[in-house]
Each structure stands twice: as C-alpha cells, then as structure tokens.
Design an enzyme around this catalytic site. Sequence first.
Site, PDB file in Angstrom:
ATOM      1  N   ASP A  11       0.838  -1.203   0.000  1.00 46.34           N
ATOM      2  CA  ASP A  11       0.000   0.000   0.000  1.00 46.34           C
ATOM      3  C   ASP A  11       0.874   1.255   0.000  1.00 46.34           C
ATOM      4  OD1 ASP A  11      -2.695   1.065   2.256  1.00 46.34           O
ATOM      5  OD2 ASP A  11      -1.630   2.122   0.666  1.00 46.34           O
ATOM      6  N   ILE A  12       0.721   2.082  -0.986  1.00 42.63           N
ATOM      7  CA  ILE A  12       1.564   3.291  -1.141  1.00 42.63           C
ATOM      8  C   ILE A  12       1.412   4.251   0.040  1.00 42.63           C
ATOM      9  CG2 ILE A  12      -0.116   4.738  -2.403  1.00 42.63           C
ATOM     10  CD1 ILE A  12       2.229   5.414  -4.337  1.00 42.63           C
ATOM     11  N   GLY A  33     -10.020   3.764  -5.485  1.00 42.23           N
ATOM     12  CA  GLY A  33      -8.662   3.281  -5.732  1.00 42.23           C
ATOM     13  C   GLY A  33      -7.597   3.919  -4.858  1.00 42.23           C
ATOM     14  N   VAL A  34      -6.444   4.171  -5.467  1.00 43.65           N
ATOM     15  CA  VAL A  34      -5.319   4.737  -4.682  1.00 43.65           C
ATOM     16  C   VAL A  34      -5.655   6.165  -4.226  1.00 43.65           C
ATOM     17  CG1 VAL A  34      -4.014   5.657  -6.666  1.00 43.65           C
ATOM     18  CG2 VAL A  34      -2.799   4.894  -4.618  1.00 43.65           C
ATOM     19  N   ASP A  35      -6.464   6.876  -5.012  1.00 45.95           N
ATOM     20  CA  ASP A  35      -6.899   8.237  -4.654  1.00 45.95           C
ATOM     21  C   ASP A  35      -7.663   8.198  -3.327  1.00 45.95           C
ATOM     22  OD1 ASP A  35      -8.874  10.742  -6.511  1.00 45.95           O
ATOM     23  OD2 ASP A  35      -7.441  10.924  -4.864  1.00 45.95           O
ATOM     24  N   SER A 118      -3.378   4.949 -13.977  1.00 50.62           N
ATOM     25  CA  SER A 118      -4.414   4.724 -15.004  1.00 50.62           C
ATOM     26  C   SER A 118      -4.820   3.272 -15.205  1.00 50.62           C
ATOM     27  CB  SER A 118      -3.989   5.274 -16.379  1.00 50.62           C
ATOM     28  OG  SER A 118      -4.198   6.659 -16.447  1.00 50.62           O
ATOM     29  N   THR A 119      -4.236   2.336 -14.454  1.00 49.16           N
ATOM     30  CA  THR A 119      -4.490   0.908 -14.743  1.00 49.16           C
ATOM     31  C   THR A 119      -5.614   0.311 -13.906  1.00 49.16           C
ATOM     32  OG1 THR A 119      -2.836   0.191 -13.119  1.00 49.16           O
ATOM     33  CG2 THR A 119      -2.087   0.553 -15.400  1.00 49.16           C
ATOM     34  N   GLY A 120      -6.265   1.113 -13.101  1.00 47.93           N
ATOM     35  CA  GLY A 120      -7.408   0.612 -12.330  1.00 47.93           C
ATOM     36  C   GLY A 120      -8.697   1.078 -12.983  1.00 47.93           C
ATOM     37  N   TYR A 122      -9.316   3.630 -14.623  1.00 51.63           N
ATOM     38  CA  TYR A 122      -9.166   4.234 -15.961  1.00 51.63           C
ATOM     39  C   TYR A 122      -8.856   3.226 -17.060  1.00 51.63           C
ATOM     40  CZ  TYR A 122      -9.633   9.070 -14.296  1.00 51.63           C
ATOM     41  OH  TYR A 122     -10.117  10.253 -13.782  1.00 51.63           O
TER      42      TYR A 122
HETATM   43  N1  APR Z   1      -1.423   1.585  -3.048  1.00 49.67           N
HETATM   44  C1  APR Z   1      -0.806   1.387  -4.236  1.00 49.67           C
HETATM   45  N2  APR Z   1      -1.445   1.154  -5.387  1.00 49.67           N
HETATM   46  C2  APR Z   1      -2.792   1.091  -5.332  1.00 49.67           C
HETATM   47  C3  APR Z   1      -3.522   1.281  -4.125  1.00 49.67           C
HETATM   48  C4  APR Z   1      -2.775   1.541  -2.956  1.00 49.67           C
HETATM   49  N3  APR Z   1      -3.369   1.741  -1.764  1.00 49.67           N
HETATM   50  N4  APR Z   1      -4.848   1.159  -4.412  1.00 49.67           N
HETATM   51  C5  APR Z   1      -4.945   0.887  -5.725  1.00 49.67           C
HETATM   52  N5  APR Z   1      -3.712   0.835  -6.278  1.00 49.67           N
HETATM   53  C6  APR Z   1      -3.333   0.563  -7.672  1.00 49.67           C
HETATM   54  C7  APR Z   1      -4.330  -0.216  -8.505  1.00 49.67           C
HETATM   55  O1  APR Z   1      -4.127  -1.621  -8.313  1.00 49.67           O
HETATM   56  C8  APR Z   1      -3.910   0.208  -9.908  1.00 49.67           C
HETATM   57  O2  APR Z   1      -2.852  -0.630 -10.369  1.00 49.67           O
HETATM   58  O3  APR Z   1      -3.240   1.823  -8.317  1.00 49.67           O
HETATM   59  C9  APR Z   1      -3.365   1.625  -9.720  1.00 49.67           C
HETATM   60  C10 APR Z   1      -4.259   2.725 -10.286  1.00 49.67           C
HETATM   61  O4  APR Z   1      -5.613   2.375 -10.072  1.00 49.67           O
HETATM   62  P1  APR Z   1      -6.716   3.475  -9.609  1.00 49.67           P
HETATM   63  O5  APR Z   1      -6.453   3.846  -8.201  1.00 49.67           O
HETATM   64  O6  APR Z   1      -8.054   2.907  -9.966  1.00 49.67           O
HETATM   65  O7  APR Z   1      -6.401   4.764 -10.502  1.00 49.67           O
HETATM   66  P2  APR Z   1      -6.676   5.055 -12.048  1.00 49.67           P
HETATM   67  O8  APR Z   1      -6.849   3.813 -12.837  1.00 49.67           O
HETATM   68  O9  APR Z   1      -5.590   6.013 -12.437  1.00 49.67           O
HETATM   69  O10 APR Z   1      -8.082   5.792 -12.044  1.00 49.67           O
HETATM   70  C11 APR Z   1      -8.177   7.074 -11.473  1.00 49.67           C
HETATM   71  O11 APR Z   1      -9.964   6.398 -10.074  1.00 49.67           O
HETATM   72  O12 APR Z   1      -9.906   6.496  -7.794  1.00 49.67           O
HETATM   73  C12 APR Z   1     -10.353   7.151  -8.916  1.00 49.67           C
HETATM   74  O13 APR Z   1     -10.382   9.468  -8.315  1.00 49.67           O
HETATM   75  C13 APR Z   1      -9.708   8.500  -9.089  1.00 49.67           C
HETATM   76  O14 APR Z   1     -11.177   9.109 -10.860  1.00 49.67           O
HETATM   77  C14 APR Z   1      -9.855   8.688 -10.560  1.00 49.67           C
HETATM   78  C15 APR Z   1      -9.622   7.296 -11.118  1.00 49.67           C
END
Ligand code: APR
Length: 169
Positions: A11-12, A33-35, A118-120, A122
Amino acid sequence: MDSAITLFRGDITKLKLDAIVNAANSTLLGGGGVDGAIHRAAGLELLEACRILKGCETGEAKITPGFQLPASFVIHTVGPVWHGGKYREKELLKQCYTNCLELALNKQLTSIAFPNISTGVYGFPKAQAAEIAISTVQEFLTKHGSVIEITFVLFDSENEILYKKLLDY
Ligand code: APR
C-alpha cells in the site's frame, strides 16, 4: 535494474518517502482506488489543500503536503482514461511520469513512489502502462542521473509479476 529504482509490494500510503504519487481525477477532490486510500490516510486537510489547487489537467502534476501520511508530500497527477489507444493515451501517461519527476526535482525531493497510474478505474492495460512507467523513469534517470530514488508500488500480484519481468528483477 538501475539502483535508483526499487519495487515495493503493498500500500503506497504506508511509505515514508519525500513524496507519493496519487492517481487522481481532474477535480483533485478524491475518488476510489489509490486516490481514495491516500485521502483516507492523509485526512481532511488534504481535501482542503486540493480544493485550493482548482483541479488538474490530464498529464499534469500538482503537489500538496502529505498531512497525516508518513510521506512528506503527495504529487497528484491525472492519468488518461483508456479508450483503445488512439487518443494520445500513451503520450499522456508518459507526461504524468515526466511531470511528477520534474516537479519532484524542482522541489529538491530525493525519493518518490508511483502506483501503476491509469491501470485501475481508468482501464489502461497494465503491461503497456508498466512499460511506459519504466521507460519514462529510466529516460529521466539517464538525463538527470540518480538524483531521485524511485519506487514502483505493486498493489497486486499482477503488477508485481509485470514489473519484475520488465526490470529483469
Ligand atoms: N497503493 C498502491 N497502489 C494502489 C492502491 C494503494 N493503496 N490502491 C490501488 N492501487 C493501484 C491499482 O491496483 C492500480 O494498479 O493503483 C493503480 C491505479 O488504479 P486506480 O487507483 O483505480 O487509478 P486510475 O486507474 O488512475 O483511475 C483514477 O480512479 O480512484 C479514482 O479518483 C480516481 O477518478 C480517478 C480514477
């Protein structure tokens, strides 16, 4: 593998570094997600600091304090939504990494961690995104030297296998 690059499975939000990168959306007002994880761990002050930034364009990067996170700063970037690859998605994703690194350099930060942007939600294919992440970081290190320690955070086993393979780990 370049000594300035390390991998971390987990977890970041747990990382005590100069900066962690948030895969945000253009409002910068949080999400899933990570946000979501970063905002939950940082506390409400992060949302207040983000409000002042008044959003962020895709491919751009903005910085806030980390507040209750172990990391000193959060660099927020907005990755491209994947629409099949014909809408500059690769170029925009590369810009995310470059702009985060340039911002860190300008702030004289010496350690930064990236999720696989962008891999979640998005939907950017993880393998292509990982290739862009690694090649962009390696270009930056070649240009600037190992001025910043860079950690790729692998939240799941798919990412871990991908990055290890691409980095000959
Ligand atoms: N720590 C590290 N990596 C993480 C964590 C975490 N706690 N949670 C998720 N991830 C990874 C996911 O497995 C994925 O590989 O982060 C990567 C990006 O995934 P998302 O968080 O879904 O971000 P993204 O695909 O860029 O989409 C962004 O999602 O959360 C919303 O507000 C955000 O609208 C925006 C969109």
